[in-house]
Write a protein that holds these residues in place. Structure first.
Motif, PDB file in Angstrom:
ATOM      1  N   LYS A  68      -2.323  13.264 -99.362  1.00 21.58           N
ATOM      2  CA  LYS A  68      -2.814  12.399 -98.287  1.00 21.58           C
ATOM      3  C   LYS A  68      -3.163  11.017 -98.819  1.00 21.58           C
ATOM      4  N   GLU A  69      -3.695  10.960-100.030  1.00 23.04           N
ATOM      5  CA  GLU A  69      -4.026   9.672-100.653  1.00 23.04           C
ATOM      6  C   GLU A  69      -2.782   8.821-100.864  1.00 23.04           C
ATOM      7  N   THR A 119       1.771  13.737 -95.533  1.00 23.47           N
ATOM      8  CA  THR A 119       1.046  14.719 -94.738  1.00 23.47           C
ATOM      9  C   THR A 119       1.774  16.064 -94.772  1.00 23.47           C
ATOM     10  N   TYR A 154       6.809  12.821 -94.752  1.00 26.43           N
ATOM     11  CA  TYR A 154       6.597  11.392 -94.977  1.00 26.43           C
ATOM     12  C   TYR A 154       7.632  10.601 -94.181  1.00 26.43           C
TER      13      TYR A 154
END
Length: 236
Positions: free
Chosen positions: A120-121, A125, A133
């Motif tokens: 997530k960083e 997702t 992505y």
């Protein structure tokens, strides 16, 4: 359909001929618009990826790899992504998703929540099994080892975790062969240059590719054609 035309006596106005055409057309339309698109998940994608789309897919794969290496997870490129790595050292333009494999259990340094947080960083997702992505997906399959036999010799084997079905039919047997392979084909892994970064692949990747694609992988014919169904029969 051509057989139907020949078999019809004269014009196609006779009821039997019309019925035969309909009976042939309905399953074809179901196959084309429902069954195959649902199975491939890539029906409406372009036949070939643009440079921007390739960049997005490379970013996704590179960052999943970075997270796995941080967490000391044994991963490798698999299926179509492995095929691209083997043939051209990159994602193939006619591909539509990415594929990776990991050894289950993943190891002491891995937790699913930590893995997803690190993704997530990086703007990625999805789940621990299907990362996403910018509309693209990376399928991540867990593999588990077991004591088995290959070519009449006992050895460590790998199979999909909770995915191998009981063999009941000829089709099941054919599919099962692509799901089970000797661990010696994977370990020790080989690190190669892939899409501008380094990635791990099975040490016997050609054997694994032949196993994955028994009807379509040929050593001497490396022709990259789109396998997306719509590219062959473009009906909108």
């Amino acid at each position: 359909m051509f057989t139907t035309y020949i078999a019809c006596p004269a014009l196609l106005k006779q009821r039997r001929c019309k019925l035969a055409i309909i009976l042939l057309l309905v399953p074809f339309l179901l196959l084309h618009f429902v069954i195959i698109p649902d199975a491939t998940r890539m029906y409406h994608q372009p036949c070939y990826l643009t440079e921007e789309q390739l960049t997005d897919m490379r970013y996704m794969v590179r960052n999943i790899i970075a997270v796995y290496e941080e967490m000391n997870v044994t991963y490798w490129l698999d299926h179509g992504t492995l095929l691209g790595a083997h043939r051209i050292g990159d994602i193939m333009r006619h591909d539509g998703d990415a594929d990776m494999g990991i050894i289950y259990p993943e190891g002491a340094g891995y937790t699913e929540s930590k893995f997803l947080l690190k993704l997530k960083e990086r703007g990625i997702t999805g789940t621990a099994r299907v990362a996403e992505y910018k509309g693209f997906k990376t399928d991540i399959q867990q593999w588990i080892s077991f004591d088995g036999e290959f070519e009449g010799k006992p050895c460590k084997m790998l199979k999909k975790y909770k995915s191998v079905k009981k063999i009941k039919t000829i089709l099941d047997r054919a599919v099962d062969k692509t799901l089970i392979f000797p661990m010696s084909w994977l370990l020790p892994r080989e690190q190669i240059h892939f899409a501008g970064f380094k990635a791990y692949v099975p040490n016997k990747r050609e054997k694994l590719l032949k196993n994955r694609y028994p009807l379509s992988y040929f050593d001497n014919y490396q022709v990259n054609l789109p396998y997306k169904w719509k590219c062959w029969l473009p009906f909108w």
